[in-house]
Write an enzyme that holds these catalytic residues in place. Structure first.
Site, PDB file in Angstrom:
ATOM      1  N   ASN A 223       0.877  -1.170   0.000  1.00 38.99           N
ATOM      2  CA  ASN A 223       0.000   0.000   0.000  1.00 38.99           C
ATOM      3  C   ASN A 223       0.912   1.216   0.000  1.00 38.99           C
ATOM      4  O   ASN A 223       1.528   1.527   1.011  1.00 38.99           O
ATOM      5  CB  ASN A 223      -0.905  -0.022   1.240  1.00 38.99           C
ATOM      6  CG  ASN A 223      -1.749   1.243   1.349  1.00 38.99           C
ATOM      7  OD1 ASN A 223      -1.779   2.061   0.426  1.00 38.99           O
ATOM      8  ND2 ASN A 223      -2.425   1.403   2.477  1.00 38.99           N
ATOM      9  N   TRP A 224       1.002   1.829  -1.162  1.00 39.06           N
ATOM     10  CA  TRP A 224       1.961   2.928  -1.302  1.00 39.06           C
ATOM     11  C   TRP A 224       1.494   4.210  -0.600  1.00 39.06           C
ATOM     12  O   TRP A 224       2.262   5.162  -0.465  1.00 39.06           O
ATOM     13  CB  TRP A 224       2.222   3.209  -2.784  1.00 39.06           C
ATOM     14  CG  TRP A 224       3.006   2.124  -3.478  1.00 39.06           C
ATOM     15  CD1 TRP A 224       3.337   0.894  -2.982  1.00 39.06           C
ATOM     16  CD2 TRP A 224       3.556   2.184  -4.790  1.00 39.06           C
ATOM     17  NE1 TRP A 224       4.054   0.180  -3.906  1.00 39.06           N
ATOM     18  CE2 TRP A 224       4.202   0.952  -5.036  1.00 39.06           C
ATOM     19  CE3 TRP A 224       3.559   3.152  -5.804  1.00 39.06           C
ATOM     20  CZ2 TRP A 224       4.853   0.664  -6.243  1.00 39.06           C
ATOM     21  CZ3 TRP A 224       4.196   2.868  -7.010  1.00 39.06           C
ATOM     22  CH2 TRP A 224       4.845   1.634  -7.214  1.00 39.06           C
ATOM     23  N   LYS A 225       0.218   4.252  -0.242  1.00 37.26           N
ATOM     24  CA  LYS A 225      -0.369   5.438   0.416  1.00 37.26           C
ATOM     25  C   LYS A 225      -0.131   6.691  -0.442  1.00 37.26           C
ATOM     26  O   LYS A 225      -0.079   6.570  -1.663  1.00 37.26           O
ATOM     27  CB  LYS A 225       0.167   5.576   1.842  1.00 37.26           C
ATOM     28  CG  LYS A 225      -0.039   4.276   2.631  1.00 37.26           C
ATOM     29  CD  LYS A 225       0.134   4.390   4.107  1.00 37.26           C
ATOM     30  CE  LYS A 225      -0.134   3.040   4.756  1.00 37.26           C
ATOM     31  NZ  LYS A 225      -0.080   3.080   6.227  1.00 37.26           N
TER      32      LYS A 225
ATOM     33  N   HIS B 126      -9.488   1.399   4.740  1.00 37.42           N
ATOM     34  CA  HIS B 126      -8.222   1.511   5.475  1.00 37.42           C
ATOM     35  C   HIS B 126      -8.436   2.442   6.674  1.00 37.42           C
ATOM     36  O   HIS B 126      -9.211   3.403   6.589  1.00 37.42           O
ATOM     37  CB  HIS B 126      -7.120   2.049   4.552  1.00 37.42           C
ATOM     38  CG  HIS B 126      -5.760   1.953   5.163  1.00 37.42           C
ATOM     39  ND1 HIS B 126      -5.309   2.860   6.100  1.00 37.42           N
ATOM     40  CD2 HIS B 126      -4.773   1.046   5.011  1.00 37.42           C
ATOM     41  CE1 HIS B 126      -4.093   2.509   6.484  1.00 37.42           C
ATOM     42  NE2 HIS B 126      -3.743   1.404   5.848  1.00 37.42           N
TER      43      HIS B 126
ATOM     44  N   GLU C 264      -6.767   4.768   7.796  1.00 40.57           N
ATOM     45  CA  GLU C 264      -6.488   6.178   7.515  1.00 40.57           C
ATOM     46  C   GLU C 264      -7.690   6.836   6.826  1.00 40.57           C
ATOM     47  O   GLU C 264      -7.967   8.016   7.041  1.00 40.57           O
ATOM     48  CB  GLU C 264      -5.202   6.295   6.674  1.00 40.57           C
ATOM     49  CG  GLU C 264      -3.973   5.968   7.526  1.00 40.57           C
ATOM     50  CD  GLU C 264      -2.811   5.350   6.782  1.00 40.57           C
ATOM     51  OE1 GLU C 264      -2.780   5.376   5.540  1.00 40.57           O
ATOM     52  OE2 GLU C 264      -1.917   4.802   7.468  1.00 40.57           O
TER      53      GLU C 264
ATOM     54  N   GLU D 199      -5.400  -4.898  10.436  1.00 39.91           N
ATOM     55  CA  GLU D 199      -4.342  -3.929  10.711  1.00 39.91           C
ATOM     56  C   GLU D 199      -4.599  -3.221  12.040  1.00 39.91           C
ATOM     57  O   GLU D 199      -5.403  -2.271  12.095  1.00 39.91           O
ATOM     58  CB  GLU D 199      -4.302  -2.875   9.602  1.00 39.91           C
ATOM     59  CG  GLU D 199      -4.066  -3.456   8.218  1.00 39.91           C
ATOM     60  CD  GLU D 199      -3.460  -2.429   7.289  1.00 39.91           C
ATOM     61  OE1 GLU D 199      -2.429  -2.737   6.695  1.00 39.91           O
ATOM     62  OE2 GLU D 199      -3.995  -1.316   7.181  1.00 39.91           O
TER      63      GLU D 199
ATOM     64  N   GLY E  37       2.700   2.017  10.753  1.00 48.93           N
ATOM     65  CA  GLY E  37       3.702   3.070  10.602  1.00 48.93           C
ATOM     66  C   GLY E  37       4.441   3.411  11.878  1.00 48.93           C
ATOM     67  O   GLY E  37       5.119   4.432  11.964  1.00 48.93           O
TER      68      GLY E  37
ATOM     69  N   SER F  83       3.500  -2.455  10.225  1.00 49.10           N
ATOM     70  CA  SER F  83       4.950  -2.567  10.398  1.00 49.10           C
ATOM     71  C   SER F  83       5.518  -3.925   9.985  1.00 49.10           C
ATOM     72  O   SER F  83       6.448  -4.438  10.613  1.00 49.10           O
ATOM     73  CB  SER F  83       5.350  -2.211  11.836  1.00 49.10           C
ATOM     74  OG  SER F  83       4.960  -0.882  12.139  1.00 49.10           O
TER      75      SER F  83
ATOM     76  N   GLY G  59       2.857  -1.281   4.225  1.00 48.55           N
ATOM     77  CA  GLY G  59       2.948   0.146   3.927  1.00 48.55           C
ATOM     78  C   GLY G  59       4.379   0.559   3.632  1.00 48.55           C
ATOM     79  O   GLY G  59       4.895   0.333   2.533  1.00 48.55           O
ATOM     80  N   GLY G  60       5.037   1.124   4.619  1.00 48.94           N
ATOM     81  CA  GLY G  60       6.380   1.681   4.438  1.00 48.94           C
ATOM     82  C   GLY G  60       7.367   0.789   3.709  1.00 48.94           C
ATOM     83  O   GLY G  60       8.069   1.231   2.793  1.00 48.94           O
TER      84      GLY G  60
HETATM   85  O1  LIG Z   1      -1.809  -0.608   4.582  1.00 46.82           O
HETATM   86  C1  LIG Z   1      -0.748  -0.770   5.184  1.00 46.82           C
HETATM   87  C2  LIG Z   1      -0.663  -0.475   6.578  1.00 46.82           C
HETATM   88  O2  LIG Z   1      -1.279   0.706   6.918  1.00 46.82           O
HETATM   89  C3  LIG Z   1       0.648  -0.745   7.225  1.00 46.82           C
HETATM   90  O3  LIG Z   1       1.535   0.308   7.085  1.00 46.82           O
HETATM   91  P1  LIG Z   1       3.045   0.111   7.626  1.00 46.82           P
HETATM   92  O4  LIG Z   1       3.530  -1.165   7.024  1.00 46.82           O
HETATM   93  O5  LIG Z   1       3.775   1.301   7.166  1.00 46.82           O
HETATM   94  O6  LIG Z   1       2.930  -0.011   9.118  1.00 46.82           O
END
Ligand SMILES: O=C[C@H](O)COP(=O)(O)O
Length: 249
Positions: free
Chosen positions: A10-12, A95, A97, A167, A173, A213, A234-235
């Protein structure tokens, strides 16, 4: 029943279109595998160039969101048809967010899930608790409520193809991963909930990811759990490390 793993990035809100294409070129050789489905969920503006850059690879492209109406006066929104026409196969729905910053509710999540299925898109349906909810001991009740509402009026055949991403919000994050026991407990409870709503076959078929994470160091242990069928990353999906996560074995 052996379920194929699904590992999605998930590149956000990261990566301009040209940065996105460059990242695909970097990751392409690193995420080659036949053992797992690999999905890059990217910002709307990156979809068309990323689909093109992924042609001829094992990578499928997903969107990070979608609206539940077909078309019309919804300034700034993206319809399911726009996604499928652009070559998108998956869409992240609900999600945390989006729930936190854009007022998404379990009800809008349900509308989007139904609309995604109507258009042949595979939803990656997110759920998760806050740290306060975990400390209050209501995690499983909370997640069951999110799952039950998300799946209202979804048929068993549709549910079998869905992906759920568990999640925990406190792990997103933050570098603070849920322990494998915590992640497996909730993913197992989600699977049991699907079994209650539908039947044994649906319970066994649906794929459940862990997200929060995930990194190259913890992926193998998390993905080895009986009820964890991969990750929503994510990250670490923006780095070469994503190749290690995909090829975690
Ligand atoms: O969609 C992915 C998640 O929000 C996880 O993000 P993260 O891997 O940066 O903690």
């Amino acid at each position: 029943m052996a379920r194929k793993k699904i590992i999605a990035g998930n590149w956000k809100m990261n990566m301009t279109p040209s940065e996105a294409v460059a990242l695909v070129e970097t990751l392409k050789p690193l995420v080659k595998t036949e053992e797992a489905d690999v999905v890059f969920c990217v910002p709307a503006i990156d979809i068309i160039p990323v689909v093109k850059a992924c042609e001829g690879t094992n990578i499928e492209v997903g969107a990070e969101n979608m609206y539940f109406e077909e078309k019309g006066a919804y300034t700034g929104e993206i319809s399911p048809n726009m996604l499928t026409d652009a070559g998108v196969k998956y869409v992240i729905i609900g999600h945390s967010e989006r729930r936190e910053y854009f007022a998404e509710t379990d009800e809008t999540v349900n509308k989007k899930v139904l609309k995604a299925f109507e258009h042949g898109l595979t939803p990656i349906i997110c759920c998760g608790e806050t740290l306060t909810q975990r400390e209050q001991g209501i995690t499983l009740d909370w997640i069951r409520k999110q799952v039950k509402i998300a799946f209202q009026n979804v048929t068993a055949d549709q549910a079998k193809t869905a992906v759920i991403a568990y999640e925990p919000i406190w792990a997103i994050g933050t570098g603070k991963t849920a322990t494998t026991e915590q992640a497996e407990e909730v993913c197992g409870a989600i699977r049991a909930c699907i079994g209650e709503i539908y039947d044994e076959a649906t319970k066994e078929a649906i794929r459940i990811q862990y997200g929060g994470s995930v990194n190259a160091g913890n992926a193998a242990e998390l993905f080895a759990q009986a009820d964890i069928d991969g990750g929503l990353v994510g990250g670490a999906s923006l780095k070469a490390d994503f190749g290690k996560i995909v090829n975690y074995k």
